[in-house]
Design a protein around this motif. Structure first.
Motif, PDB file in Angstrom:
ATOM      1  N   PRO A  98      12.613   7.927  35.953  1.00  0.00           N
ATOM      2  CA  PRO A  98      13.839   8.658  35.587  1.00  0.00           C
ATOM      3  C   PRO A  98      13.723   9.402  34.259  1.00  0.00           C
ATOM      4  CG  PRO A  98      14.373   6.402  36.201  1.00  0.00           C
ATOM      5  CD  PRO A  98      12.884   6.505  36.142  1.00  0.00           C
ATOM      6  N   MET A  99      12.873   8.896  33.353  1.00  0.00           N
ATOM      7  CA  MET A  99      12.687   9.585  32.075  1.00  0.00           C
ATOM      8  C   MET A  99      11.954  10.909  32.269  1.00  0.00           C
ATOM      9  SD  MET A  99      11.741   6.785  29.178  1.00  0.00           S
ATOM     10  CE  MET A  99      10.784   5.569  30.062  1.00  0.00           C
ATOM     11  N   LEU A 100      10.998  10.926  33.180  1.00  0.00           N
ATOM     12  CA  LEU A 100      10.154  12.102  33.346  1.00  0.00           C
ATOM     13  C   LEU A 100      10.764  13.176  34.242  1.00  0.00           C
ATOM     14  CD1 LEU A 100       6.598  10.526  33.715  1.00  0.00           C
ATOM     15  CD2 LEU A 100       7.554  11.703  31.734  1.00  0.00           C
ATOM     16  N   VAL A 101      11.535  12.798  35.246  1.00  0.00           N
ATOM     17  CA  VAL A 101      11.996  13.785  36.236  1.00  0.00           C
ATOM     18  C   VAL A 101      12.909  14.856  35.657  1.00  0.00           C
ATOM     19  CG1 VAL A 101      11.703  12.269  38.222  1.00  0.00           C
ATOM     20  CG2 VAL A 101      13.902  12.356  37.071  1.00  0.00           C
ATOM     21  N   THR A 102      13.553  14.582  34.547  1.00  0.00           N
ATOM     22  CA  THR A 102      14.446  15.590  33.968  1.00  0.00           C
ATOM     23  C   THR A 102      13.674  16.824  33.494  1.00  0.00           C
ATOM     24  OG1 THR A 102      14.319  14.504  31.800  1.00  0.00           O
ATOM     25  CG2 THR A 102      16.137  13.868  33.253  1.00  0.00           C
ATOM     26  N   ILE A 103      12.433  16.640  33.077  1.00  0.00           N
ATOM     27  CA  ILE A 103      11.647  17.762  32.555  1.00  0.00           C
ATOM     28  C   ILE A 103      11.292  18.756  33.660  1.00  0.00           C
ATOM     29  CG2 ILE A 103       9.485  18.409  31.389  1.00  0.00           C
ATOM     30  CD1 ILE A 103       9.802  15.667  29.882  1.00  0.00           C
ATOM     31  N   PRO A 104      10.696  18.319  34.800  1.00  0.00           N
ATOM     32  CA  PRO A 104      10.424  19.311  35.847  1.00  0.00           C
ATOM     33  C   PRO A 104      11.686  19.939  36.427  1.00  0.00           C
ATOM     34  CG  PRO A 104       9.532  17.151  36.472  1.00  0.00           C
ATOM     35  CD  PRO A 104      10.115  17.028  35.114  1.00  0.00           C
ATOM     36  N   ILE A 105      12.758  19.178  36.520  1.00  0.00           N
ATOM     37  CA  ILE A 105      14.009  19.757  37.026  1.00  0.00           C
ATOM     38  C   ILE A 105      14.439  20.906  36.119  1.00  0.00           C
ATOM     39  CG2 ILE A 105      16.481  19.339  37.359  1.00  0.00           C
ATOM     40  CD1 ILE A 105      15.681  16.463  38.273  1.00  0.00           C
ATOM     41  N   ALA A 106      14.457  20.680  34.823  1.00  0.00           N
ATOM     42  CA  ALA A 106      14.849  21.730  33.878  1.00  0.00           C
ATOM     43  C   ALA A 106      13.877  22.908  33.932  1.00  0.00           C
ATOM     44  CB  ALA A 106      14.917  21.157  32.463  1.00  0.00           C
ATOM     45  N   CYS A 107      12.585  22.613  34.040  1.00  0.00           N
ATOM     46  CA  CYS A 107      11.584  23.682  34.084  1.00  0.00           C
ATOM     47  C   CYS A 107      11.726  24.532  35.345  1.00  0.00           C
ATOM     48  CB  CYS A 107      10.175  23.099  33.995  1.00  0.00           C
ATOM     49  SG  CYS A 107       9.743  22.504  32.356  1.00  0.00           S
TER      50      CYS A 107
END
Length: 116
Positions: free
Chosen positions: A12-21
């Protein structure tokens, strides 16, 4: 969660980055399509690259959780989540390759379609 740091799940910590990208890629592709300003195409290429790299890391953490927890695999939505994210990651990888071309051909129309 099997993949965690100090009790905090990594996925859950990492998935926010690709979503935003990936959302940012769509927005910068639209901006490039409307203005033909090269900066927007460069932003798209960088956003895609970062999104794919961090997406792969998030997928590894998610797969670790998925394979490590029988109760997770028993949930039908977990299978849909995994399959959907795999499709998005593969499409984004191909979009990243398309965005390596010359600016206009990297965005219009194929890059824009894949970003959407």
């Amino acid at each position: 969660s099997k993949a965690s740091i100090a009790g905090h799940p990594i996925h859950p910590m990492l998935v926010t980055i690709p979503i935003a990208c990936f959302v940012g890629t769509l927005l910068t592709d639209i901006a490039y399509w409307r203005t033909a300003e090269m900066t927007w195409a460069n932003f798209s290429a960088w956003l895609l690259t970062v999104g794919v790299i961090v997406g792969i890391l998030a997928a590894i953490a998610g797969l670790t959780d998925f394979l490590g927890g029988r109760r997770i695999r028993e949930q039908p939505t977990a299978w849909l989540h995994m399959a959907g994210n795999l499709v998005v990651l593969v499409l984004s990888f191909f979009n990243m390759l398309i965005h390596t071309r010359d600016a206009w051909t990297s965005v219009v129309p194929t890059g824009l379609i894949l970003s959407a």
